[in-house]
Structures are given as structure tokens and as C-alpha cells.
Design an enzyme around this catalytic site. Sequence first.
Site, PDB file in Angstrom:
ATOM      1  N   ASP A  46      -1.515  17.487  12.973  1.00 21.76           N
ATOM      2  CA  ASP A  46      -1.109  17.175  11.601  1.00 21.76           C
ATOM      3  C   ASP A  46      -2.311  16.784  10.747  1.00 21.76           C
ATOM      4  OD1 ASP A  46       0.706  16.932   9.520  1.00 21.76           O
ATOM      5  OD2 ASP A  46       1.230  14.863   9.994  1.00 21.76           O
ATOM      6  N   LEU A  77       0.805  -1.217   0.000  1.00 25.48           N
ATOM      7  CA  LEU A  77       0.000   0.000   0.000  1.00 25.48           C
ATOM      8  C   LEU A  77       0.837   1.265   0.000  1.00 25.48           C
ATOM      9  CD1 LEU A  77      -2.976  -0.780   2.424  1.00 25.48           C
ATOM     10  CD2 LEU A  77      -2.954  -0.777  -0.078  1.00 25.48           C
ATOM     11  N   GLN A 132       4.742   3.374   1.572  1.00 18.78           N
ATOM     12  CA  GLN A 132       5.953   3.404   2.378  1.00 18.78           C
ATOM     13  C   GLN A 132       6.324   4.850   2.634  1.00 18.78           C
ATOM     14  OE1 GLN A 132       9.497   1.993   0.364  1.00 18.78           O
ATOM     15  NE2 GLN A 132       8.575   2.333  -1.647  1.00 18.78           N
ATOM     16  N   ALA A 174       8.862   7.506   5.665  1.00 15.39           N
ATOM     17  CA  ALA A 174      10.029   7.604   6.541  1.00 15.39           C
ATOM     18  C   ALA A 174       9.889   6.740   7.786  1.00 15.39           C
ATOM     19  CB  ALA A 174      10.244   9.060   6.933  1.00 15.39           C
ATOM     20  N   TYR A 175       8.653   6.435   8.190  1.00 16.18           N
ATOM     21  CA  TYR A 175       8.448   5.743   9.456  1.00 16.18           C
ATOM     22  C   TYR A 175       8.037   4.289   9.296  1.00 16.18           C
ATOM     23  CZ  TYR A 175       8.669  10.539  10.990  1.00 16.18           C
ATOM     24  OH  TYR A 175       9.077  11.832  11.203  1.00 16.18           O
ATOM     25  N   VAL A 216       3.430  -0.179   4.685  1.00 15.69           N
ATOM     26  CA  VAL A 216       2.061  -0.629   4.916  1.00 15.69           C
ATOM     27  C   VAL A 216       1.640  -1.568   3.794  1.00 15.69           C
ATOM     28  CG1 VAL A 216      -0.293   0.080   5.463  1.00 15.69           C
ATOM     29  CG2 VAL A 216       1.596   1.664   5.854  1.00 15.69           C
TER      30      VAL A 216
END
EC number: 2.7.11.24
Length: 422
Positions: free
Chosen positions: A149, A27, A29, A31-32, A35
Site C-alpha cells: 500500500d 491530527l 481520523q 476507518a481504523y 490520531v
Amino acid sequence: MDRRHRVYRVFNQEMYVEPNFKVVKELGQGAYGIVCAARNVASKDQEAVAIKKITNVFSKSILTKRALREIKLLIHFRNHRNITCIYDLDIINPYNFNEVYIYEELMEADLNAIIKSGQPLTDAHFQSFIYQILCGLKYIHSANVIHRDLKPGNLLVNADCELKICDFGLARGCSENPEENPGFMTEYVATRWYRAPEIMLSFSSYHKGIDVWSVGCILAELLGGTPLFKGKDFVHQLNLILHQLGTPDEETLSHISSSRAQEYVRSLPKQRPIPFETNFPKANPLALDLLAKLLAFDPNRRISVDDALEHPYLAVWHDPSDEPVCDSVFDFSFEYIEDANELRRVILDEVLNFRQKVRRRSHPTNPTVNIPQPAQTVPSNDNGSFNVSSSSSSQTSNKKRHDHSYNETAAIDHKSDDNRHN
């Protein structure tokens, strides 16, 4: 944690997945982490989920706190229909781990993908989306949490127009006392286009109005199909806001704690506000009235979430008895923990406790270490399109059932967004 996992290769990384799940698609990708979408092959209906692998959890303390914050807040807000639901948590090797797996509700796309599709949205869509965002925010704010955010990419949407807020990694408490807001400005990397002016200008205090401003930016983007304040940098962003809203008065300027910021604003030519009717001549006048209240420059004059829910623009949806608040204030005390081993223990306890809760059984006393199996390659996201439908016999009759659909017939075709859930 206590059973053998299946191993899949997702975005060139190994993902260890509970044995009853089959990964079906990559699904997104970032920096963290990464998925993927998966199905519960052991269940009759083979329910779909999103599995997020948070990587490098202990590489930096800021990433450790972010992961813990995300986990704790998803659990705390698990019972609200407009906040993404967490189903399960997993750590592969509890004795030595640097990744955490989160099993979440799978949503088809995010609001950013829908807006970028370029296909027409109706005023009924705008009402529904903004109403659902505000319902989620009411619940979040009632727990003394600021999301910080909010943006279209962090609003997940299903084909039936159901909307859910996600990504709590930047959230903080909203106490008026700065000493009770540990790290409020730390890691403040929220997307510039949705950032409130009080953050940019270092106002003397911060509160829930930060999120309200973001909702205003989202409404403006729905109305116009593009971000209203698309700043290229800090100064350009501020200038766009001042150009639209006009020069703030002296009372507002007095709340800016930075003398340099005050001097900069005063050095600019005086500007009159531009009516939002100029930007959006075809918009519903009630939408523009709400927009002006959401985008008040002074946070002390900005409309509250509760008052926004009562605005006439949302009258078709508003029902005070169906807009709950959280039953407890969120505890941010973990933000004060600095010891890496203690943070590791807290994360492990959080995962174990949640797994026990969802399984209604005891902790495994000796969780086994996963035995690696050959990795299976997962199909990449093919950007397939799908429809968000808005056909229904009645908005009002469906409100209680939270069936966010509409009397008119319209279909929104859009591409799946690679970064949803990430």
C-alpha cells in the site's frame, strides 16, 4: 497499563493517554482509528509524539489481523531510519479491551500534502524522496515482506525532507509459493492509482515488484504534480496503464492466470507505448529512464529495489554500505490464527513484551484498570502551514548524516494533512 491515564476528547472519542503526555492537537481520523499529537511534559525537551488509537480491534477478524500485523511489523522494522519509529504501546484494560494505542514518531506531514500544495519541488527533492523510499523498501523486502500500500499518503515527511514509510496494515509475505502467503489477496484494498497491473489482472504469482510499481507511480506523481494513472474504476485504471505502456506481448499475457482478463486485453486495439518524455518534457532524462524501469508492465522485467538504488539518477545518494538489510525474516505465522481469544492473547503479549523492552523492567504482575477522569477537549487540526526546507552547503557531505537537504535554497509551504499517521 499500570498507571492512571489522562483522558482527552479527540474527534469526539475518549483517548486514554499515559500521564506524562499532554495531547495538544487532533491530527487525523479514518476507518481504523484516530490520531493526535502529544508532548512528553515530563521530559526536559518535551518531545512530541503521534498517538494512534486503533479502534474496534475485535469487531471483525480482518481488523484484528490488521492491528496485529501493524504492531508486529512496526516493532520488527523499528531500527530503520526510513520507516516510522514506534516508541510505545498501550492497552487500557488488559482484561477487556477493544482498542490499542500506538505511540509513534511525529512527522509534520505526508508526501501527499506536499504534492497537493502546488508549490514547486526540485529534481533534488525527487531524488532524495525516491532514494529514501527505496532504502526503506530494501529493508522491508529483505525481511520477505511486501508493503502492498505504498502511496504518497503513507510516506511521512519532516521539515528537513526526511521521509519515512508508514502503515503496514495491508502488508504480506512474499514467498513465491502461494500457500506460504496466507491471505495475500484478502482485504486487498490498496489505493487503485498505485496498484500494480499483476494485481489487477490476476497474474499467476506475486512478488516484491508490486511495491516497485508503486514507487514508479509516486515518482511520476512527483514529476507531474498529479497521479499518472488516475483511474475512475478497475477498467479505466487498466486502460490508462495500457494506453501509456502499450499492449503487453504474448509472453507477458501468458502469466495472467485469468482467461477472462487475457481475453479482455487481447480484445483491445493494439497500442504503442507513449514515451515518458511526452508526459514530462522538462524532467531529468535520468529520472525518466528510472521511471520506465519502475513501471515495466511485466513484473519479471521490472527493476529490482537493489538495481534501482544503483541507478545513475540516485548516484548522489547511493552508498551500499549505508543501505542496510533487516537481520531477520518476518514471521507471518500469526496469519493462520483464527480463534478470537488466541488473537487477543497474542496482541496482549505483543504489547506487554514491547513495553517491557522499552522500559527495561519486568511486566506488571497485576496491571491496574484505568480509573476514568474527566475528559479534556483537544484543539482540532488548524491546518497550519510549515516549511520543508532544502538549504544546505552540500548534498554529498550530508548524505552520511542523513540530513536530507540541498545546496539550493527552496522552501516548500504546504498545509498539514488531516490523515497523516492514519
